[in-house]
Design a protein around this motif. Structure first.
Motif, PDB file in Angstrom:
ATOM      1  N   THR A  59       0.667   5.461   1.906  1.00 21.94           N
ATOM      2  CA  THR A  59       1.058   4.740   3.116  1.00 21.94           C
ATOM      3  C   THR A  59       2.416   4.080   2.932  1.00 21.94           C
ATOM      4  O   THR A  59       3.268   4.116   3.833  1.00 21.94           O
ATOM      5  CB  THR A  59      -0.003   3.695   3.482  1.00 21.94           C
ATOM      6  OG1 THR A  59      -1.274   4.348   3.654  1.00 21.94           O
ATOM      7  CG2 THR A  59       0.367   2.952   4.745  1.00 21.94           C
ATOM      8  N   VAL A  71       5.712   5.055   5.334  1.00 19.14           N
ATOM      9  CA  VAL A  71       6.460   4.112   6.177  1.00 19.14           C
ATOM     10  C   VAL A  71       7.908   4.025   5.717  1.00 19.14           C
ATOM     11  O   VAL A  71       8.825   3.918   6.539  1.00 19.14           O
ATOM     12  CB  VAL A  71       5.789   2.727   6.180  1.00 19.14           C
ATOM     13  CG1 VAL A  71       6.576   1.743   7.024  1.00 19.14           C
ATOM     14  CG2 VAL A  71       4.353   2.838   6.711  1.00 19.14           C
ATOM     15  N   LEU A  74       0.450   1.676  15.972  1.00 19.90           N
ATOM     16  CA  LEU A  74       0.063   1.704  14.566  1.00 19.90           C
ATOM     17  C   LEU A  74      -1.257   0.969  14.364  1.00 19.90           C
ATOM     18  O   LEU A  74      -1.378   0.044  13.558  1.00 19.90           O
ATOM     19  CB  LEU A  74       1.179   1.097  13.713  1.00 19.90           C
ATOM     20  CG  LEU A  74       1.311   1.593  12.268  1.00 19.90           C
ATOM     21  CD1 LEU A  74       1.404   3.100  12.219  1.00 19.90           C
ATOM     22  CD2 LEU A  74       2.528   0.969  11.613  1.00 19.90           C
ATOM     23  N   THR A 100      -5.390   0.864  13.326  1.00 22.66           N
ATOM     24  CA  THR A 100      -6.082   1.421  12.164  1.00 22.66           C
ATOM     25  C   THR A 100      -6.725   2.765  12.476  1.00 22.66           C
ATOM     26  O   THR A 100      -6.934   3.578  11.574  1.00 22.66           O
ATOM     27  CB  THR A 100      -7.156   0.454  11.628  1.00 22.66           C
ATOM     28  OG1 THR A 100      -8.098   0.153  12.673  1.00 22.66           O
ATOM     29  CG2 THR A 100      -6.539  -0.827  11.110  1.00 22.66           C
ATOM     30  N   MET A 128      -4.266   5.570  11.571  1.00 20.47           N
ATOM     31  CA  MET A 128      -3.785   5.609  10.188  1.00 20.47           C
ATOM     32  C   MET A 128      -4.576   6.656   9.419  1.00 20.47           C
ATOM     33  O   MET A 128      -5.798   6.575   9.297  1.00 20.47           O
ATOM     34  CB  MET A 128      -3.965   4.237   9.521  1.00 20.47           C
ATOM     35  CG  MET A 128      -3.126   3.122  10.146  1.00 20.47           C
ATOM     36  SD  MET A 128      -1.367   3.271   9.829  1.00 20.47           S
ATOM     37  CE  MET A 128      -1.297   2.896   8.079  1.00 20.47           C
ATOM     38  N   GLN A 145       6.827  -2.745  10.958  1.00 23.01           N
ATOM     39  CA  GLN A 145       5.900  -1.681  10.605  1.00 23.01           C
ATOM     40  C   GLN A 145       5.416  -1.748   9.151  1.00 23.01           C
ATOM     41  O   GLN A 145       4.235  -1.491   8.897  1.00 23.01           O
ATOM     42  CB  GLN A 145       6.515  -0.325  10.936  1.00 23.01           C
ATOM     43  CG  GLN A 145       6.909  -0.217  12.406  1.00 23.01           C
ATOM     44  CD  GLN A 145       6.456   1.051  13.090  1.00 23.01           C
ATOM     45  OE1 GLN A 145       6.451   2.119  12.509  1.00 23.01           O
ATOM     46  NE2 GLN A 145       6.075   0.929  14.355  1.00 23.01           N
ATOM     47  N   ALA A 159       1.465  -2.004   8.300  1.00 17.99           N
ATOM     48  CA  ALA A 159       0.797  -1.052   7.414  1.00 17.99           C
ATOM     49  C   ALA A 159      -0.035  -1.790   6.372  1.00 17.99           C
ATOM     50  O   ALA A 159      -1.173  -1.392   6.064  1.00 17.99           O
ATOM     51  CB  ALA A 159       1.829  -0.147   6.746  1.00 17.99           C
ATOM     52  N   ASN A 198      -3.134  -3.179   8.035  1.00 13.98           N
ATOM     53  CA  ASN A 198      -4.117  -2.119   8.242  1.00 13.98           C
ATOM     54  C   ASN A 198      -4.828  -1.760   6.943  1.00 13.98           C
ATOM     55  O   ASN A 198      -6.030  -1.472   6.936  1.00 13.98           O
ATOM     56  CB  ASN A 198      -3.433  -0.882   8.830  1.00 13.98           C
ATOM     57  CG  ASN A 198      -2.987  -1.088  10.267  1.00 13.98           C
ATOM     58  OD1 ASN A 198      -3.436  -2.005  10.950  1.00 13.98           O
ATOM     59  ND2 ASN A 198      -2.092  -0.243  10.746  1.00 13.98           N
TER      60      ASN A 198
END
Length: 488
Positions: A232, A236, A249, A251, A254, A292, A296, A299
């Motif tokens: 991840t 990103v 974005l 979950t 993802m 972001q 991330a 998440n």
């Protein structure tokens, strides 16, 4: 290569317990026809482009004909949407048709979006619209060509069926490919519904299918979470390096494999803007460009909670605590490539941060400037007029350029060699919103040639392609700040 009918299906996900999804038959579109197909994605299934010209191709990919071994299933999952937990989402307009096994042992899931209603449709019609389908089709293939992990877009199936959104639109289907469509939200669903045994079932399934090197190790679940976090962070960083922002974005969007998943609202920046918001529905900028990496991490914390029966709090905290440094290491590596630097040295972060600050101040076109920077003349006294003309504060750019020249000299950089490296790191062509808008407007009039042309251009983003120079232009006045919403 095998014909379409000889594709080998091995439906491992469909063999999981019934709690993981619902068997649903696809609802084909009326007057279904092939709108566009990606030859590169076809080859993943070991199919020749000629296979897409057969009527059977539309029947199979449009859900009207199931091949032996197909087992369409609507996958269940939950997710945090804009920070709010939604306990039951699932494939409301999509179906996992089946898993193709190639002669090399690769597995590709065929996922049909716009396949009609499922038990997860929440009163919706289960359809996709042509404009959103075109955007995902083009962006999935464009991201792959940029070297960014992503689901792949195989083809678009069109038809005469009308669907109702803010206005009446044309329905369409997209067939996308991925090794897996398991999401963070899949784990969340079983955790928050108290089905802890299925958290373990899902984790064991994912490990067996995609992380076999971890099977049988005592700390396999902790190492699994660590690898998901690493993927991840790298993903990103790759997005940020090309100026891409994912507009939703959540979950449930993802991927557990670190793929770019679900192209709803998205955007490649035109002018560099750290707070760039690509989703018109994101009123508070939760998914702005500069937020972001933090999202991330947030998440991943949700995923960690779902995995808590399998990992300890200390293991979760260790992985989450390392995320920011992982991300910054990947991002710094990408930015060194964009600046043509071969060596890692102290001060590199400050060098590109100073450049980005000046770019933001002057609203410099992100893609065009970095491509042009490859032509930087590092010889003493060189004015680099074409580059400095991107900036209002030309003297400010001169100050940065001198620091850049000193940095290049320190590692013995040769301009011609550096330019070749930078041209491999800085794309000339990205899917700007105005390019996608042009293609979809023509498609809505029945002309799909621009979809095919644009896909072909974006499949070679680092090449000059002088015959397609117009696709590298800055957006026209009408094409700036185009709004894309969640309904797209």
């Amino acid at each position: 290569m095998p014909a379409l009918e000889h594709l080998r299906f091995d439906n491992t996900y469909a063999r999981l317990p019934s709690a993981f999804g619902v068997r649903v038959a696809p609802s084909p579109l009326a007057d279904a026809r092939l709108v566009s197909v990606s030859p590169e994605a076809l080859r993943l299934l070991e199919l020749e482009p000629s296979e897409a010209l057969r009527p059977e191709f539309v029947e199979v990919m449009g859900g009207a004909r199931l091949l032996p071994g197909m087992a369409p299933i609507a996958m269940v999952y939950a997710g945090h949407q804009f920070g709010v937990y939604v306990p039951r989402l699932g494939d409301g307009r999509a179906l996992l048709l089946g898993e193709v096994r190639t002669s090399t042992g690769e597995k590709w899931e065929l996922h049909l979006k716009g396949a009609g209603p499922t038990p997860f449709s929440r009163m919706g019609d289960g359809r996709a619209v042509l404009r959103s389908t075109i955007r995902e089709y083009l962006c999935g293939e464009a991201m792959h060509a940029l070297g960014i992990p992503t689901t792949r877009a195989l083809c678009i199936i069109g038809g005469s069926e009308k669907v109702y959104r803010e206005e009446v639109e044309t329905g369409a289907m997209l067939v996308r490919l991925a090794p897996s469509h398991v999401r963070f939200g899949t784990f969340e669903y079983f955790h928050h519904t108290g089905q802890r045994e299925h958290v373990a079932t899902l984790a064991d399934y994912v490990l067996a299918q995609h992380f076999p090197h971890l099977e049988g190790t005592p700390d396999r679940y902790a190492r699994f979470f660590e690898e998901v976090a690493e993927r991840t962070a790298r993903l990103v960083a790759q997005w940020q390096a090309v100026g891409f922002a994912h507009g939703v974005l959540n979950t449930d969007n993802m991927s557990i494999l670190g793929l770019t998943l679900d192209y709803g609202p998205f955007g490649f920046m035109d002018e560099f803007e750290p707070g760039f918001i690509c989703n018109h529905s994101d009123d508070f900028g939760r998914y702005a460009f500069d937020k972001q990496p933090r999202i991330a991490l947030w998440n991943l914390a949700c995923l960690a909670e779902a995995l808590m029966p399998l990992i300890t709090e200390e293991e979760a905290r260790a992985t989450l605590g390392a995320f920011s440094s992982r991300f910054h290491a990947h991002f710094l590596a990408r930015m060194r490539e964009k600046l043509g630097l071969r060596e890692a040295r102290d001060g590199d972060a400050a060098l590109f941060e100073a450049l980005l600050a000046r770019m933001a101040e002057a609203h410099v076109d992100y893609t065009r400037f970095f491509r042009a920077l490859g032509r930087f003349d590092s010889s003493p006294g060189a004015g680099n007029t074409p580059l400095r003309d991107h900036f209002l504060d030309r003297e400010g750019f001169d100050t940065w350029a001198e620091a850049y020249r000193t940095r290049l000299t320190a590692e013995g950089s040769v301009d011609a060699e550096r330019r070749e490296r930078m041209d491999r790191a800085n794309p000339k062509y990205v899917l700007r919103n105005y390019l996608a808008q042009t293609a979809l407007l023509r498609a809505q009039e029945g002309d799909f040639s621009e979809v095919d042309r644009l896909r072909a251009v974006l499949s070679r983003p680092f090449e000059e392609q002088p015959e397609h120079e117009a696709y590298a232009a800055a957006p026209p006045s009408w094409g700036r700040h185009l709004a894309v919403s969640c309904s797209s």
